[in-house]
Write an enzyme that holds these catalytic residues in place. Structure first.
Site, PDB file in Angstrom:
ATOM      1  N   LEU A  36      35.470 -34.321  -2.184  1.00  0.00           N
ATOM      2  CA  LEU A  36      36.239 -35.070  -3.194  1.00  0.00           C
ATOM      3  C   LEU A  36      35.556 -35.085  -4.561  1.00  0.00           C
ATOM      4  O   LEU A  36      35.839 -35.940  -5.385  1.00  0.00           O
ATOM      5  CB  LEU A  36      36.536 -36.500  -2.727  1.00  0.00           C
ATOM      6  CG  LEU A  36      37.300 -36.628  -1.394  1.00  0.00           C
ATOM      7  CD1 LEU A  36      37.573 -38.100  -1.072  1.00  0.00           C
ATOM      8  CD2 LEU A  36      38.623 -35.869  -1.435  1.00  0.00           C
ATOM      9  N   SER A  37      34.680 -34.103  -4.806  1.00  0.00           N
ATOM     10  CA  SER A  37      33.984 -34.088  -6.098  1.00  0.00           C
ATOM     11  C   SER A  37      34.950 -33.751  -7.228  1.00  0.00           C
ATOM     12  O   SER A  37      34.755 -34.179  -8.351  1.00  0.00           O
ATOM     13  CB  SER A  37      32.831 -33.079  -6.082  1.00  0.00           C
ATOM     14  OG  SER A  37      33.341 -31.781  -5.916  1.00  0.00           O
ATOM     15  N   ASP A  61      30.399 -32.524   2.400  1.00  0.00           N
ATOM     16  CA  ASP A  61      30.054 -31.427   1.506  1.00  0.00           C
ATOM     17  C   ASP A  61      29.722 -30.208   2.369  1.00  0.00           C
ATOM     18  O   ASP A  61      28.884 -30.311   3.270  1.00  0.00           O
ATOM     19  CB  ASP A  61      28.831 -31.871   0.687  1.00  0.00           C
ATOM     20  CG  ASP A  61      28.521 -30.917  -0.439  1.00  0.00           C
ATOM     21  OD1 ASP A  61      28.586 -29.691  -0.205  1.00  0.00           O
ATOM     22  OD2 ASP A  61      28.206 -31.398  -1.538  1.00  0.00           O
ATOM     23  N   PHE A  84      38.015 -22.724   0.222  1.00  0.00           N
ATOM     24  CA  PHE A  84      38.376 -22.979  -1.178  1.00  0.00           C
ATOM     25  C   PHE A  84      37.284 -23.740  -1.922  1.00  0.00           C
ATOM     26  O   PHE A  84      37.201 -23.648  -3.150  1.00  0.00           O
ATOM     27  CB  PHE A  84      39.632 -23.849  -1.264  1.00  0.00           C
ATOM     28  CG  PHE A  84      40.892 -23.212  -0.779  1.00  0.00           C
ATOM     29  CD1 PHE A  84      41.545 -22.256  -1.530  1.00  0.00           C
ATOM     30  CD2 PHE A  84      41.448 -23.596   0.437  1.00  0.00           C
ATOM     31  CE1 PHE A  84      42.724 -21.689  -1.095  1.00  0.00           C
ATOM     32  CE2 PHE A  84      42.630 -23.033   0.889  1.00  0.00           C
ATOM     33  CZ  PHE A  84      43.265 -22.073   0.124  1.00  0.00           C
ATOM     34  N   LYS A  88      34.629 -24.742 -10.248  1.00  0.00           N
ATOM     35  CA  LYS A  88      35.463 -23.669 -10.824  1.00  0.00           C
ATOM     36  C   LYS A  88      35.647 -23.739 -12.331  1.00  0.00           C
ATOM     37  O   LYS A  88      36.525 -23.051 -12.878  1.00  0.00           O
ATOM     38  CB  LYS A  88      36.826 -23.645 -10.136  1.00  0.00           C
ATOM     39  CG  LYS A  88      37.601 -24.940 -10.331  1.00  0.00           C
ATOM     40  CD  LYS A  88      39.074 -24.751 -10.122  1.00  0.00           C
ATOM     41  CE  LYS A  88      39.828 -25.948 -10.636  1.00  0.00           C
ATOM     42  NZ  LYS A  88      41.250 -25.865 -10.532  1.00  0.00           N
ATOM     43  N   SER A 128      38.608 -14.268  -7.247  1.00  0.00           N
ATOM     44  CA  SER A 128      39.332 -14.381  -8.515  1.00  0.00           C
ATOM     45  C   SER A 128      39.406 -13.031  -9.206  1.00  0.00           C
ATOM     46  O   SER A 128      38.507 -12.186  -9.069  1.00  0.00           O
ATOM     47  CB  SER A 128      38.565 -15.364  -9.394  1.00  0.00           C
ATOM     48  OG  SER A 128      38.985 -15.281 -10.735  1.00  0.00           O
ATOM     49  N   TYR A 153      29.979 -18.997 -13.206  1.00  0.00           N
ATOM     50  CA  TYR A 153      31.093 -19.167 -12.268  1.00  0.00           C
ATOM     51  C   TYR A 153      31.588 -17.804 -11.773  1.00  0.00           C
ATOM     52  O   TYR A 153      31.714 -17.562 -10.571  1.00  0.00           O
ATOM     53  CB  TYR A 153      32.251 -19.923 -12.940  1.00  0.00           C
ATOM     54  CG  TYR A 153      33.566 -19.722 -12.239  1.00  0.00           C
ATOM     55  CD1 TYR A 153      33.858 -20.405 -11.061  1.00  0.00           C
ATOM     56  CD2 TYR A 153      34.501 -18.795 -12.712  1.00  0.00           C
ATOM     57  CE1 TYR A 153      35.050 -20.179 -10.401  1.00  0.00           C
ATOM     58  CE2 TYR A 153      35.691 -18.568 -12.054  1.00  0.00           C
ATOM     59  CZ  TYR A 153      35.967 -19.257 -10.893  1.00  0.00           C
ATOM     60  OH  TYR A 153      37.140 -19.019 -10.231  1.00  0.00           O
ATOM     61  N   LYS A 157      31.500 -15.755  -7.831  1.00  0.00           N
ATOM     62  CA  LYS A 157      32.577 -15.097  -7.068  1.00  0.00           C
ATOM     63  C   LYS A 157      32.148 -13.683  -6.667  1.00  0.00           C
ATOM     64  O   LYS A 157      32.384 -13.242  -5.545  1.00  0.00           O
ATOM     65  CB  LYS A 157      33.869 -15.055  -7.893  1.00  0.00           C
ATOM     66  CG  LYS A 157      34.503 -16.414  -8.131  1.00  0.00           C
ATOM     67  CD  LYS A 157      34.994 -17.062  -6.838  1.00  0.00           C
ATOM     68  CE  LYS A 157      35.501 -18.479  -7.046  1.00  0.00           C
ATOM     69  NZ  LYS A 157      35.703 -19.226  -5.791  1.00  0.00           N
ATOM     70  N   ASN A 203      42.312 -25.512 -18.172  1.00  0.00           N
ATOM     71  CA  ASN A 203      43.298 -24.469 -17.894  1.00  0.00           C
ATOM     72  C   ASN A 203      44.590 -24.722 -18.677  1.00  0.00           C
ATOM     73  O   ASN A 203      44.903 -25.851 -19.033  1.00  0.00           O
ATOM     74  CB  ASN A 203      43.595 -24.401 -16.387  1.00  0.00           C
ATOM     75  CG  ASN A 203      42.382 -23.927 -15.609  1.00  0.00           C
ATOM     76  OD1 ASN A 203      41.832 -24.673 -14.814  1.00  0.00           O
ATOM     77  ND2 ASN A 203      41.946 -22.703 -15.862  1.00  0.00           N
ATOM     78  N   ARG A 235      48.046 -13.076 -19.175  1.00  0.00           N
ATOM     79  CA  ARG A 235      47.604 -13.340 -17.806  1.00  0.00           C
ATOM     80  C   ARG A 235      48.767 -13.118 -16.845  1.00  0.00           C
ATOM     81  O   ARG A 235      49.917 -13.022 -17.259  1.00  0.00           O
ATOM     82  CB  ARG A 235      47.139 -14.804 -17.654  1.00  0.00           C
ATOM     83  CG  ARG A 235      45.948 -15.197 -18.502  1.00  0.00           C
ATOM     84  CD  ARG A 235      44.666 -14.592 -17.955  1.00  0.00           C
ATOM     85  NE  ARG A 235      43.509 -15.048 -18.711  1.00  0.00           N
ATOM     86  CZ  ARG A 235      43.071 -14.479 -19.842  1.00  0.00           C
ATOM     87  NH1 ARG A 235      43.697 -13.432 -20.340  1.00  0.00           N
ATOM     88  NH2 ARG A 235      42.006 -14.956 -20.450  1.00  0.00           N
ATOM     89  N   ASP A 302      36.859 -15.295 -23.238  1.00  0.00           N
ATOM     90  CA  ASP A 302      38.207 -15.001 -22.750  1.00  0.00           C
ATOM     91  C   ASP A 302      38.436 -13.500 -22.621  1.00  0.00           C
ATOM     92  O   ASP A 302      38.012 -12.709 -23.463  1.00  0.00           O
ATOM     93  CB  ASP A 302      39.269 -15.568 -23.707  1.00  0.00           C
ATOM     94  CG  ASP A 302      39.972 -16.795 -23.142  1.00  0.00           C
ATOM     95  OD1 ASP A 302      39.967 -16.961 -21.914  1.00  0.00           O
ATOM     96  OD2 ASP A 302      40.510 -17.572 -23.949  1.00  0.00           O
TER      97      ASP A 302
END
Ligand code: UD1
Length: 345
Positions: A36-37, A61, A84, A88, A128, A153, A157, A203, A235, A302
């Site tokens: 629940l972070s 965790d 998941f 992120k 991703s 990040y 991945k 986002n 995107r 970006d």
């Protein structure tokens, strides 16, 4: 009869909650592990309201190996994992790289260490399109080279994908499917679950809906001088329920021995590139709400343009992104309206 028990880490989060709904609809029992972070236990209530079934939930965790051992002991017979749970936020990862490496690498290794002794047959990993960086060829397919990551990040991945491949090639007794998501947006059509960003959204779509609601004064469009038709970035925005359904297909595939290789990789996107300005227009058309926005400078790091070649997922998984952009943006708006009605924001 149940198709089996699936552990969903990060199941109270945005994509995890939608996937839990689809797994339950497909006949799986779901066990959620979430610290629940960056998520909310109320999502579990939303899942139950949609499906009529409350998933088992452990506030744990996944980096905590002892606690995870307890989960496996209490929930015997877990056949598959969808992982998941991860940090992120691209910008935050630049500020707190060690936290990102610790959270995102440890959790995967902990799960993979626990899989053989608990008889888990496969793991689906949330990756991703960030692993492609700015692709040389568009649309980008799974054979495109992995480009140096632009953030810690993104690097987590890439490293996670390598960890999975190395483990699989070493002969571990399970399979893996790596799913490379493009840009997931929207919410469940019931508006019982959706994206709940912590603080100011980074986002695009949560920022759009919060601006439309008056929570944010105006949306900043990061750059209109890119080499794209209207100058804004492009995107591939994929509906979160479509995305969730691909996970069910991936789990089915692993558990029924249909995988062609012990580790498989699939792009999950629509195949359609949409610019920031096009998305704003589509939002206004879909909702009738005018959006206050201004063009500002580019955002550091970006990518100019990226969209998927989803042929492999279409042909091999038999999965296609079905929802259109307007309906998806309408679902995001409906969720934002529900958050307002409930006094959440
Ligand atoms: C980023 C990451 C992606 C990650 C995702 C998770 C990269 C290249 N991409 O996606 O790997 O999975 O975050 O959070 O690291 N925009 C605006 N104004 C805003 C917000 C966004 O104009 O206020 C624009 C951005 O410039 C971009 C598009 O909207 O062109 C989408 O941005 P965002 O939703 O943040 O996703 P990505 O950056 O594509």
């Amino acid at each position: 009869m149940s198709k089996g028990k699936i552990l969903v880490t990060g199941g109270a989060g945005y994509i995890g909650s939608h996937t839990t709904v689809e797994l339950q609809n497909a006949g799986y029992d779901v066990v959620i592990v979430d610290n629940l972070s960056n998520s909310n236990a109320d999502m579990i209530n939303g899942i139950e309201r949609i499906t009529g079934t409350r998933p088992a939930f452990y506030q744990v965790d996944c980096n905590d190996k002892e606690a995870m051992k307890d989960v496996f002991a209490k929930e015997s017979g877990i056949k598959g994992i969808i992982h998941f749970a991860a940090s992120k936020a691209v910008g935050e990862s630049v500020q707190k790289p060690l936290m990102y490496y610790r959270n995102n690498l440890d959790s995967l290794m902990t799960l993979m260490e626990l899989m053989p002794e608990n008889g888990v047959e496969g793991i689906v990993f949330s990756s991703s399109c960030t692993v492609y960086g700015q692709p040389d060829i568009l649309p980008v397919d799974e054979t495109a080279p992995i480009k140096p990551a632009l953030s810690p990040y993104g690097n987590t991945k890439q490293i996670n994908e390598e960890i999975i491949r190395d483990a699989i090639y070493s002969g571990v007794p399970y399979k893996a499917i790596i799913l490379r998501y493009f840009n997931p947006i929207g919410a469940h059509p019931t508006a019982e679950i959706g994206e709940l960003p912590n603080g100011v959204p980074q986002n695009l779509v949560p920022f759009v809906t919060q601006t439309a609601m008056g929570i944010r004064k105006e949306l900043s469009v990061f750059g209109d001088d890119y080499d794209t038709p209207d100058g804004s970035c492009i995107r591939d925005y994929i509906n979160v329920v479509d995305l969730a359904k691909a996970h069910v297909i991936a789990v089915d595939r692993m558990l029924t021995n249909k995988s062609e290789e012990k580790v498989e990789i699939f792009n999950l996107g629509t195949g359609r590139g949409v610019s920031v300005l096009e998305l704003i227009n589509a939002f206004e058309a879909a909702t009738g709400v005018k959006l206050n926005y201004k063009i500002v400078g580019r955002r550091e790091g970006d990518i100019e343009k990226v969209w998927a070649n989803p042929d492999r997922a279409n042909n091999v998984l038999g999965w296609v992104a079905k929802e259109n952009l307007e309906d998806t943006l309408a679902s995001a708006w409906k969720w934002q309206e529900k958050l307002r009605r409930d006094g959440i924001m």
